[in-house]
Motif scaffolding. Structure first.
Motif, PDB file in Angstrom:
ATOM      1  N   MET A  32      31.212  59.435 -25.390  1.00  0.00           N
ATOM      2  CA  MET A  32      30.897  60.778 -25.862  1.00  0.00           C
ATOM      3  C   MET A  32      29.970  60.716 -27.070  1.00  0.00           C
ATOM      4  N   ARG A  33      30.253  59.812 -28.004  1.00  0.00           N
ATOM      5  CA  ARG A  33      29.378  59.679 -29.174  1.00  0.00           C
ATOM      6  C   ARG A  33      27.979  59.243 -28.754  1.00  0.00           C
ATOM      7  N   ARG A  34      27.896  58.349 -27.796  1.00  0.00           N
ATOM      8  CA  ARG A  34      26.584  57.891 -27.325  1.00  0.00           C
ATOM      9  C   ARG A  34      25.806  59.037 -26.690  1.00  0.00           C
ATOM     10  N   ARG A  35      26.480  59.865 -25.903  1.00  0.00           N
ATOM     11  CA  ARG A  35      25.775  60.978 -25.247  1.00  0.00           C
ATOM     12  C   ARG A  35      25.299  62.005 -26.262  1.00  0.00           C
ATOM     13  N   ILE A  36      26.078  62.213 -27.324  1.00  0.00           N
ATOM     14  CA  ILE A  36      25.648  63.157 -28.361  1.00  0.00           C
ATOM     15  C   ILE A  36      24.326  62.699 -28.966  1.00  0.00           C
ATOM     16  N   ILE A  37      24.226  61.416 -29.258  1.00  0.00           N
ATOM     17  CA  ILE A  37      22.981  60.892 -29.842  1.00  0.00           C
ATOM     18  C   ILE A  37      21.834  61.018 -28.850  1.00  0.00           C
ATOM     19  N   GLU A  38      22.107  60.736 -27.582  1.00  0.00           N
ATOM     20  CA  GLU A  38      21.050  60.806 -26.575  1.00  0.00           C
ATOM     21  C   GLU A  38      20.510  62.222 -26.409  1.00  0.00           C
ATOM     22  N   ASN A  39      21.313  63.217 -26.718  1.00  0.00           N
ATOM     23  CA  ASN A  39      20.896  64.607 -26.546  1.00  0.00           C
ATOM     24  C   ASN A  39      20.135  65.175 -27.738  1.00  0.00           C
ATOM     25  N   GLU A  50      13.626  64.704 -33.840  1.00  0.00           N
ATOM     26  CA  GLU A  50      14.570  65.120 -34.878  1.00  0.00           C
ATOM     27  C   GLU A  50      15.616  64.051 -35.181  1.00  0.00           C
ATOM     28  N   LEU A  51      15.649  62.992 -34.372  1.00  0.00           N
ATOM     29  CA  LEU A  51      16.748  62.031 -34.454  1.00  0.00           C
ATOM     30  C   LEU A  51      16.897  61.439 -35.847  1.00  0.00           C
ATOM     31  N   SER A  52      15.791  61.071 -36.463  1.00  0.00           N
ATOM     32  CA  SER A  52      15.871  60.415 -37.769  1.00  0.00           C
ATOM     33  C   SER A  52      16.184  61.392 -38.895  1.00  0.00           C
ATOM     34  N   ARG A  53      16.109  62.723 -38.613  1.00  0.00           N
ATOM     35  CA  ARG A  53      16.349  63.727 -39.657  1.00  0.00           C
ATOM     36  C   ARG A  53      17.641  64.507 -39.427  1.00  0.00           C
ATOM     37  N   GLU A  54      18.354  64.172 -38.363  1.00  0.00           N
ATOM     38  CA  GLU A  54      19.589  64.885 -38.021  1.00  0.00           C
ATOM     39  C   GLU A  54      20.767  64.317 -38.813  1.00  0.00           C
ATOM     40  N   ILE A  55      21.312  65.103 -39.720  1.00  0.00           N
ATOM     41  CA  ILE A  55      22.406  64.601 -40.549  1.00  0.00           C
ATOM     42  C   ILE A  55      23.774  64.839 -39.910  1.00  0.00           C
ATOM     43  N   LYS A  56      23.809  65.546 -38.803  1.00  0.00           N
ATOM     44  CA  LYS A  56      25.086  65.799 -38.143  1.00  0.00           C
ATOM     45  C   LYS A  56      25.252  64.920 -36.906  1.00  0.00           C
ATOM     46  N   GLY A 106      22.827  62.750 -35.505  1.00  0.00           N
ATOM     47  CA  GLY A 106      22.058  61.530 -35.438  1.00  0.00           C
ATOM     48  C   GLY A 106      22.824  60.303 -35.913  1.00  0.00           C
ATOM     49  N   PRO A 107      22.284  59.111 -35.659  1.00  0.00           N
ATOM     50  CA  PRO A 107      22.920  57.877 -36.158  1.00  0.00           C
ATOM     51  C   PRO A 107      23.051  57.913 -37.679  1.00  0.00           C
ATOM     52  N   GLY A 108      24.221  57.543 -38.172  1.00  0.00           N
ATOM     53  CA  GLY A 108      24.454  57.605 -39.611  1.00  0.00           C
ATOM     54  C   GLY A 108      24.791  58.991 -40.109  1.00  0.00           C
ATOM     55  N   GLY A 109      25.074  59.908 -39.190  1.00  0.00           N
ATOM     56  CA  GLY A 109      25.369  61.285 -39.563  1.00  0.00           C
ATOM     57  C   GLY A 109      26.858  61.585 -39.590  1.00  0.00           C
ATOM     58  N   LEU A 110      27.161  62.872 -39.749  1.00  0.00           N
ATOM     59  CA  LEU A 110      28.557  63.292 -39.875  1.00  0.00           C
ATOM     60  C   LEU A 110      29.391  62.958 -38.647  1.00  0.00           C
ATOM     61  N   ARG A 111      28.784  63.068 -37.467  1.00  0.00           N
ATOM     62  CA  ARG A 111      29.533  62.772 -36.246  1.00  0.00           C
ATOM     63  C   ARG A 111      29.988  61.312 -36.207  1.00  0.00           C
ATOM     64  N   ASP A 112      29.207  60.420 -36.785  1.00  0.00           N
ATOM     65  CA  ASP A 112      29.618  59.016 -36.827  1.00  0.00           C
ATOM     66  C   ASP A 112      30.941  58.868 -37.566  1.00  0.00           C
ATOM     67  N   ILE A 113      31.061  59.552 -38.691  1.00  0.00           N
ATOM     68  CA  ILE A 113      32.304  59.476 -39.467  1.00  0.00           C
ATOM     69  C   ILE A 113      33.443  60.138 -38.708  1.00  0.00           C
ATOM     70  N   GLU A 114      33.175  61.324 -38.174  1.00  0.00           N
ATOM     71  CA  GLU A 114      34.225  62.075 -37.503  1.00  0.00           C
ATOM     72  C   GLU A 114      34.759  61.335 -36.284  1.00  0.00           C
ATOM     73  N   HIS A 163      20.943  71.429 -39.150  1.00  0.00           N
ATOM     74  CA  HIS A 163      21.435  70.144 -39.632  1.00  0.00           C
ATOM     75  C   HIS A 163      20.286  69.149 -39.753  1.00  0.00           C
ATOM     76  N   THR A 164      19.074  69.678 -39.827  1.00  0.00           N
ATOM     77  CA  THR A 164      17.895  68.820 -39.824  1.00  0.00           C
ATOM     78  C   THR A 164      17.206  68.860 -41.177  1.00  0.00           C
ATOM     79  N   VAL A 165      17.022  67.716 -41.771  1.00  0.00           N
ATOM     80  CA  VAL A 165      16.330  67.624 -43.057  1.00  0.00           C
ATOM     81  C   VAL A 165      14.858  67.969 -42.830  1.00  0.00           C
ATOM     82  N   PRO A 166      14.273  68.842 -43.655  1.00  0.00           N
ATOM     83  CA  PRO A 166      12.862  69.206 -43.450  1.00  0.00           C
ATOM     84  C   PRO A 166      11.947  67.999 -43.645  1.00  0.00           C
ATOM     85  N   ASP A 167      10.793  68.062 -42.993  1.00  0.00           N
ATOM     86  CA  ASP A 167       9.831  66.976 -43.155  1.00  0.00           C
ATOM     87  C   ASP A 167       8.597  67.406 -43.935  1.00  0.00           C
TER      88      ASP A 167
END
Length: 1019
Positions: free
Chosen positions: A344-351, A356-362, A364-372, A438-442
């Motif tokens: 499930m965690r892998r599919r969330i990242i794939e979606n 936006e992947l590198s700027r997604e704090i929820k 993306g890898p290293g984001g809130l979902r990783d902790i949760e 949940h995306t950090v501006p660029d």
């Protein structure tokens, strides 16, 4: 007109002078180029400290203008549209007076105006609501706990206004540093609860006449259920009706509640209900029970971790939660549970969109979902028996995991800091426009605003954005690393497979389980368990987590009691070290590897108890690879040189290194047949998104018997080299004396096994002008000192030095000069000595002397013209005598790995006969390793491929069995038993299966090997 540079120092844009000047807020004096007074200066200073000073100024200007226009309108004056010019009146004066006198109001109001354009717009649209941020007469700030203050009967407009006021107060308290993350999340969740409750009342009051209020529970899920709601988010709920009679009206109430909340605050999302959006909006309690018992998937139980009563019939909500709790806390026992969470965690990242992947704090890898996800999986696995872990919130659950020893203190603190940082970023992003993001501006402006809103300021050599980026990248990297470490921890799968009843480890249940697992002495095993898990210490807590899984591993071995006893011994020695249990808990498959080593091998266990620090080798695949000869020789020599003045201490250091290398090789050998290896190069960390996470007990690069023999020989070479230097330093002898050690037998052939002594010859060459007697005595002193140092009593395994293959055997001198060897071999050498020299190679000492000896040996082992017929017959006669005389009394010749039929000796004699006969003409046959020489014989057409394959299979199996027997028994033996625990352990080390079938296979392969050997000898 004021020069822009005078206001730029406050962080205002160029046109800010008009907003502050005489037609605006009247805070700036164009004549003096400064504030109009002390109060004005303080207000301007407050504006300059906000996240966006220009935004705060513009919003304050709009608010003052709106306040003035509202007052004029209320007094019946004609009011034109906004003109940008402020016309003072009593209302604007009141606002300014409040800002000048109420410092708390000023801080709260300007902070909101500078951080949230959406809340600023709300204040402009409702110009009297600024007063809700005022300090009370008691000097207290406004209540920001998330309570609704609805005036009169609840209506949708009144609820909307009350919600916005509550949100405004929470944001003001958050922005001014008056509270931390958790109180803010708690207040937002409480505000959501009360909004749901008010919406529920409005919905019930709108039921048709005659319709009775249903028993309907609103269950909070997701972030709201975990009391960790953010500023802008859907609120996840599940609706539960008591019975069928409530369904119709309950569905009406639920639908109306969703509609009201959408008009007031946020969307209500009921997609977490059974069957998702395709299922009915409301189900009865019984329907929910039936669904979760039969159809629910792992992610649905994972979602239930955060379920809590929110509105409606709270008693019904509690009944629903209590009824489903047993299902939640057994979900991890489903075979696919752990893999489901990872997938499930892998599919969330794939979606997540790639841009936006590198700027997604929820997500993306290293984001809130990783902790949760990491926390929730640990809860599902360990919360089955540890009720302290059954918390809906991520942070409380994480703290409980740390307190219970399931997560290391340092790792837990790192995750806590990462979570707080990422949620703070998320809150600031959402506050700006009250938009779900949940995306950090660029863009540079957006990043600058975000950094300022989080409190970053420019530092010498680094601006605020760089400081923010540095922290963000650091937190994300640490979060991702720990997510992989925790989510893909092999211990999770092992513990999840153990039933919850076994995890509770009460004395009675533990005793019964020990009997079921096959422990011969359950009472003794229970005493070990009590000693390991007794008390309330963190160490005991971690042991209680580890032991149910370890017991399962011990039970798979022939002697479970021995595995547990060995584990207790190691734990007693290492239990007080801070890294030991942390390594077992967090170090990939270390716990399972240790269990296999302790339960199957007395040899490796003895090495480990002498050197407990060696346990760290099990944590890294790279450490389970044999070290190269050069690295070993250099490392051993350096260790000896550190004690250059004391030969005994130098040898002790070398023997300690040898012990560590023996443990490395023994573990690599024991684990190589433990299962499918992890992909080479993967270490034990799962890939960044999880698939194929390494949980294998086997190392990435398993070793075979040929690699093992070569590695053991390299370790012996390094040991002899280092100790020879120490011996020569202790017994220097005459200057210029050359001394070398020649490897013979298994050492010379790179085919050493665990019990092998070092078969050697000592050779010296006297310096010119030195009497032969003096040189001989010095050389003998060196050799004797070497043997003394290596065989002295010590906690390390001794290395036997066997020089019996020297001329005249034990009756001959221990050391000879090169000239004496040459004279002996030319005049008195026997055929068996030429055969022994086939494995002779230089090991250490003066290399030039060693190479000279090898050239001398070549003249004997590769005789010109090969062997005569009489010599071939002599070799056969010697072979027959060896079989008769050297086989131990009572040994079974069919299963003796060294001297038995088709075993090591048979194959080696066949290959050596070929070398003696043909190597003079075929240089490729000049190998010291048996299998390499056999392969060369096949290539030269001297041996049939089928016979060669049979001999290789017999030799390889016999060598593997011989090593495995030593590992199992802890002492050398060449006899494969026909039954018993030693046979079972040997078979398990070699890949498992039925012991009886293994013996049959051994007999079959060695019988073929014997027949092939006889054909070679008869050819």
């Amino acid at each position: 007109m004021t020069r822009p540079s005078r206001l730029a120092r406050y962080g205002f844009a160029d046109k800010s002078a008009d907003l502050l000047g005489p037609t605006g807020l009247r805070l700036w004096d164009a004549e003096s180029q400064g504030p109009t007074g002390t109060d004005a200066a303080e207000l301007i200073h407050s504006l300059s400290k906000t996240a966006d000073p220009t935004l705060a100024l513009r919003q304050l200007h709009r608010l003052v203008e709106a306040v003035g226009r509202a007052a004029d309108r209320g007094n019946g004056r004609r009011v034109a549209g906004p003109s940008g010019e402020i016309h003072p009146n009593a209302a604007t004066d009141t606002l300014f007076e409040a800002l000048f006198r109420d410092h708390g109001l000023r801080r709260r109001l300007v902070a909101v105006l500078g951080a949230s354009s959406a809340l600023g717009d709300h204040l402009v649209a409702n110009p009297d609501e600024w007063q809700t941020l005022a300090t009370s007469k008691a000097g207290l700030p406004p209540n920001a706990e998330g309570h609704l203050e609805v005036e009169g009967d609840p209506t949708v407009p009144a609820l909307r206004r009350a919600y916005r006021i509550g949100l405004l107060r929470i944001a003001a308290a958050d922005l001014t540093g008056g509270r931390g993350l958790e109180p803010t999340m708690g207040a937002l969740s409480r505000l959501a609860d009360e909004t749901l409750g008010a919406a529920y009342e409005i919905a019930v009051s709108g039921l048709p006449a005659g319709a009775s209020e249903p028993r309907l529970a609103v269950i909070a899920m997701g972030k709201c259920g975990g009391n960790e709601l953010n500023y802008v988010s859907d609120v996840d709920v599940i609706f539960v009706a008591a019975g069928d009679e409530d369904l119709s009206t309950a569905t009406m109430v639920a639908a109306r509640l969703i509609e009201i909340c959408g008009q007031v605050a946020w969307q209500v999302d009921a997609a977490l209900r059974p069957e998702g959006s395709r299922g009915p909006l409301v189900r009865t309690l019984a329907s929910h029970q039936a669904y979760y018992r039969r159809w629910a998937r792992t992610w649905e139980f994972q979602a239930l971790l955060k379920a809590r009563p929110a509105a409606g019939d709270l008693a019904l909500a509690r009944e629903w939660i209590d009824d489903l709790a047993p299902l939640v806390w057994h979900a991890a026992e489903r075979p696919e549970a752990v893999a489901d969470v990872r997938d499930m965690r892998r599919r969330i990242i794939e979606n997540v969109p790639a841009n936006e992947l590198s700027r997604e704090i929820k997500r993306g890898p290293g984001g809130l979902r990783d902790i949760e996800f990491a926390v929730q999986l640990l809860q599902l696995v360990h919360g089955r028996v540890d009720e302290t872990l059954r918390s809906g919130g991520t942070l409380p659950a994480l703290r409980a995991l740390v307190a219970g020893g399931y997560v290391g203190r340092e790792d837990g603190e790192t995750l806590l800091r990462g979570y707080r940082f990422l949620r703070a970023v998320e809150h600031r992003l959402q506050l700006q426009n009250l938009r779900r993001t949940h995306t950090v501006p660029d863009d540079p402006h957006g990043l600058k605003w975000l950094a300022a809103s989080l409190g970053y300021t420019a530092l010498p050599g680094r601006d605020a954005v760089e400081a923010f980026r540095s922290d963000w990248v650091g937190h994300a990297a640490q979060v991702r690393r720990l997510h992989v470490k925790l989510l893909y921890r092999p211990l999770l799968e092992s513990v999840a497979r153990v039933p919850a009843e076994a995890l509770r480890m009460t004395p009675e249940s533990a005793r019964k389980r020990l009997e079921i697992l096959g422990f011969a002495d359950p009472a003794g095993a229970l005493r070990h368990l009590t000693a390991l898990t007794g008390g309330v210490t963190r160490t005991a807590a971690i042991q209680r987590t580890l032991l149910p899984m370890l017991l399962q591993e011990f039970a798979d071995a022939p002697e479970p009691d021995r595995g547990l006893l060995n584990y207790r011994d190691v734990s007693d020695k290492l239990g007080s070290t801070p890294w030991y249990l942390r390594l077992l808990r967090d170090g990939g498959p270390v716990a399972r590897r240790l269990a296999r080593v302790l339960s199957l091998s007395r040899y490796a266990t003895d090495l480990l108890t002498r050197d407990p620090e060696a346990l760290r080798l099990l944590a890294d695949d790279a450490e389970l690879v044999p070290r190269g000869r050069t690295a070993l020789v250099d490392g051993f020599a350096a260790a000896a040189e550190r004690h250059s003045g004391d030969a005994s201490k130098a040898t002790a250091a070398v023997r300690a290194l040898r012990r560590r290398e023996l443990f490395r090789l023994a573990c690599a050998d024991i684990l190589s047949n433990a299962g499918d290896p992890t992909p080479e190069g993967s270490g034990f960390s799962a890939p960044s998104v999880g698939p194929g996470a390494g949980s294998s007990t086997a190392p990435a690069r398993p070793i075979d018997v040929k690699t093992l023999g070569s590695a053991l020989s390299d370790v012996t070479d390094a040991t002899l080299n280092a100790v020879l230097k120490a011996a020569r330093a202790a017994k220097p002898g005459p200057a210029g004396l050359r001394f070398a050690i020649i490897g013979m037998g298994r050492l010379g052939g790179y085919e050493m096994s665990y019990p092998s002594d070092a078969d050697v010859l000592f050779v010296y060459d006297p310096p010119a002008g030195t009497p032969e007697s003096e040189a001989s005595a010095a050389a003998h002193a060196i050799a004797e000192e070497l043997r003394r140092l290596l065989t002295a009593p010590a906690p390390d395994p001794p290395l036997g030095i066997d020089a019996d293959l020297r001329p005249e055997g034990r009756q001959g001198p221990l050391v000879r000069s090169l000239g004496a060897y040459q004279q002996y071999y030319a005049r008195w050498s026997k055929l068996w000595e030429a055969q022994a020299l086939l494995r002779a190679r230089f090991v250490c000492g003066e290399e030039s002397l060693g190479r000279e000896f090898e050239r001398l040996a070549d003249t004997m082992r590769y005789p010109s013209g090969g062997l005569t017929r009489e010599q071939v017959i002599e070799i056969r006669r010697i072979k027959a005598r060896v079989e008769t005389e050297r086989l131990p009394r009572g040994a079974d010749p069919n299963t003796h790995t060294k001297l038995g039929r088709g075993g090591l000796s048979d194959v080696e004699w066949a290959v050596q006969l070929l070398q003696l006969r043909h190597a003079y003409a075929l240089p490729d046959l000049r190998k010291t390793q048996t299998l390499e020489a056999l392969a060369a014989a096949v290539a030269a057409g001297l041996v049939d491929k089928v016979d060669a394959a049979a001999m290789e299979a017999g030799w390889t199996l016999a060598a593997r069995v011989r090593n495995a027997l030593t590992l199992v028994r802890g002492r050398p033996t060449d006899q494969l038993p026909r039954h018993g625990v030693e046979l079972a352990g040997t078979v398990q080390l070699l890949g498992g299966g039925d012991p009886g079938e293994f013996v049959d296979r051994y007999l079959r392969l060695t019988r073929r090997s014997r027949a092939a050997m006889e054909r070679v000898l008869d050819s």
